[in-house]
Design an enzyme around this catalytic site. Structure first.
Site, PDB file in Angstrom:
ATOM      1  N   VAL A  10       1.374   6.421   0.002  1.00 46.77           N
ATOM      2  CA  VAL A  10       1.023   5.374  -0.945  1.00 46.77           C
ATOM      3  C   VAL A  10       0.978   4.063  -0.175  1.00 46.77           C
ATOM      4  CG1 VAL A  10       3.398   4.839  -1.657  1.00 46.77           C
ATOM      5  CG2 VAL A  10       1.507   4.394  -3.225  1.00 46.77           C
ATOM      6  N   SER A  11      -0.049   3.262  -0.450  1.00 45.22           N
ATOM      7  CA  SER A  11      -0.106   1.921   0.126  1.00 45.22           C
ATOM      8  C   SER A  11       0.526   0.964  -0.861  1.00 45.22           C
ATOM      9  CB  SER A  11      -1.557   1.517   0.429  1.00 45.22           C
ATOM     10  OG  SER A  11      -2.317   1.479  -0.757  1.00 45.22           O
ATOM     11  N   THR A  12       0.886  -0.203  -0.395  1.00 45.47           N
ATOM     12  CA  THR A  12       1.597  -1.158  -1.253  1.00 45.47           C
ATOM     13  C   THR A  12       0.792  -1.501  -2.486  1.00 45.47           C
ATOM     14  OG1 THR A  12       2.674  -2.083   0.699  1.00 45.47           O
ATOM     15  CG2 THR A  12       2.708  -3.411  -1.294  1.00 45.47           C
TER      16      THR A  12
END
Length: 256
Positions: A10-12
């Site tokens: 997951v990216s921010t």
């Protein structure tokens, strides 16, 4: 028993937008493995990394440890890659090593030719979506650069600190900026200016020593004359200038 490597990412910005955490992905993949009676070899958790490139520590570690697993399992195909070229290269590498790939949500795997074909189509759609999002973001940035307010650069330019959406002068750094312009207008070369700064023990914002490049950036950045430049677009900023426009233009020519 088939050994599965679980990859979650997951990216921010994705985590903030979708609320789909690493733990939530992991729980679903673990349940899937119990259903399939697969043994979990390891869980590779990637947080804060984009799926558009392969420079991800857990992704690299997973491939290096390929002898420990038989099938790579992800929740969705875009968790592993958002670029069809990188995805294809990964699939080629998995085939060479005799490994399989499985996406739980799309229910695709590499066992059959039809599964491989369908997987390629879905991956290309994911890349298209990613590129469209990038185009929309860039359009928004162009509009802000032309008609918006606030600083458009990245980080804290020397002489300023970026806080609450605007630039505030750091006075002792601003004096150094003025001295750099004064020395250059007085005929000093970049090398001489750089040596003078380093010999006086004045450090750049991040410490270390000054370079020709860092001095040149200050001399050619219109932010010091009160302007904002982004991707070739120049407009008046809402921050206080450190030098006069005429001083900047005496070195760089007209701003607009």
């Amino acid at each position: 028993m088939r050994r599965a490597a679980l990859y979650v990412r997951v990216s921010t910005e994705e985590q903030a937008r979708e609320g789909f955490s690493l733990d939530a992905q992991t729980e679903r993949l673990e349940a899937y493995c119990r259903l399939k009676e697969w043994m979990i070899s390891d869980i590779y958790r990637e947080e804060g990394y984009s799926g558009r490139n392969t420079e991800r520590p857990e992704y690299k570690r997973m491939l290096e440890e390929h002898e420990n697993w038989d099938v790579l399992l992800v929740l969705k195909m875009d968790r592993i890659h958002r670029n069809s070229v990188n995805f294809t290269l990964m699939m080629d590498e998995l085939r060479r090593k005799g490994k399989e790939f499985s996406s739980m949500q799309e229910k695709f795997d590499t066992v059959t030719p039809m599964g491989r074909f369908a997987m390629d189509i879905v991956q290309r759609i994911a890349q298209l979506e990613s590129e469209q999002i990038g185009d929309r973001v860039k359009m928004g940035m162009v509009r802000k650069a032309k008609f918006g307010t606030g600083y458009m650069g990245s980080g804290h330019p020397y002489g300023y600190v970026y806080e609450r959406g605007s630039l505030t002068i750091v006075e002792y750094e601003a004096e150094v900026v003025r001295d750099i312009y004064s020395m250059h207008r007085g005929g000093m070369s970049l090398r001489s200016i750089t040596d003078t700064l380093n010999n006086s023990l004045i450090q750049p914002k991040k410490g270390g020593r000054w370079s020709h490049q860092s001095v040149s950036k200050i001399l050619h950045n219109p932010v010091y004359a009160g302007y904002i430049r982004w991707d070739g677009i120049v407009r008046s900023g809402d921050h206080e200038a450190i030098i006069g426009q005429e001083i900047y233009e005496s070195i760089n020519g007209p701003i607009e």
